[in-house]
Motif scaffolding. Sequence first.
Motif, PDB file in Angstrom:
ATOM      1  N   SER A 141      78.480  83.108 -72.807  1.00 49.20           N
ATOM      2  CA  SER A 141      79.773  84.507 -71.838  1.00 49.20           C
ATOM      3  C   SER A 141      79.192  83.915 -69.734  1.00 49.20           C
ATOM      4  O   SER A 141      80.297  83.867 -68.680  1.00 49.20           O
ATOM      5  CB  SER A 141      78.769  85.369 -72.538  1.00 49.20           C
TER       6      SER A 141
ATOM      7  N   LEU B 139      87.057  96.617 -69.731  1.00 47.36           N
ATOM      8  CA  LEU B 139      87.277  94.878 -69.520  1.00 47.36           C
ATOM      9  C   LEU B 139      88.504  95.076 -68.571  1.00 47.36           C
ATOM     10  O   LEU B 139      89.045  94.729 -67.843  1.00 47.36           O
ATOM     11  CB  LEU B 139      86.637  94.186 -69.894  1.00 47.36           C
TER      12      LEU B 139
ATOM     13  N   LYS C 198      81.819  91.907 -67.437  1.00 43.98           N
ATOM     14  CA  LYS C 198      81.277  90.407 -68.323  1.00 43.98           C
ATOM     15  C   LYS C 198      80.116  90.144 -68.227  1.00 43.98           C
ATOM     16  O   LYS C 198      80.035  89.752 -69.554  1.00 43.98           O
ATOM     17  CB  LYS C 198      81.901  89.332 -67.769  1.00 43.98           C
TER      18      LYS C 198
END
Length: 137
Positions: free
Chosen positions: A87, A52, A68
């Motif tokens: 998330s 990421l 993600k």
Amino acid sequence: MKTLLQEKLEAGEDEDEESLKILQKLVSAQPDNLEWKCGEGEAVIKRLQKALEIAEQENKEKEARDVKLIIAQVQFLQKNIEDALRSYDGLFNEDPNDFRPYFCKGMIYSLIDKNDEAKDQFAKYRELGIVRLCKKF
């Protein structure tokens, strides 16, 4: 299945729906498996967070978003349901037109028997999927 998932994570493949299916099969097949709660699970999250960071540094927004999504899927597999849901909420805030987090959150709600919440998420998923399909034509 665990090996296949691990290969996908390490290769950085962005087959989110396929990854989710693998995760669901793993959870169903081994609901009490603690392996993902030990060191290996942390290693996977660390590798994903590194991927990421790289994607963000290189301004690769699509790749960062895909990572993600996978992180949230792994959080769910590790039975960190609240973290996974948060998330997905973060992904909604970043791009409310992406239907994938709605699908994934709907799946989580289905699996934890929150059917009304699941229906809401799936309705939004279908709505955005139809809009996306119409834009292609």
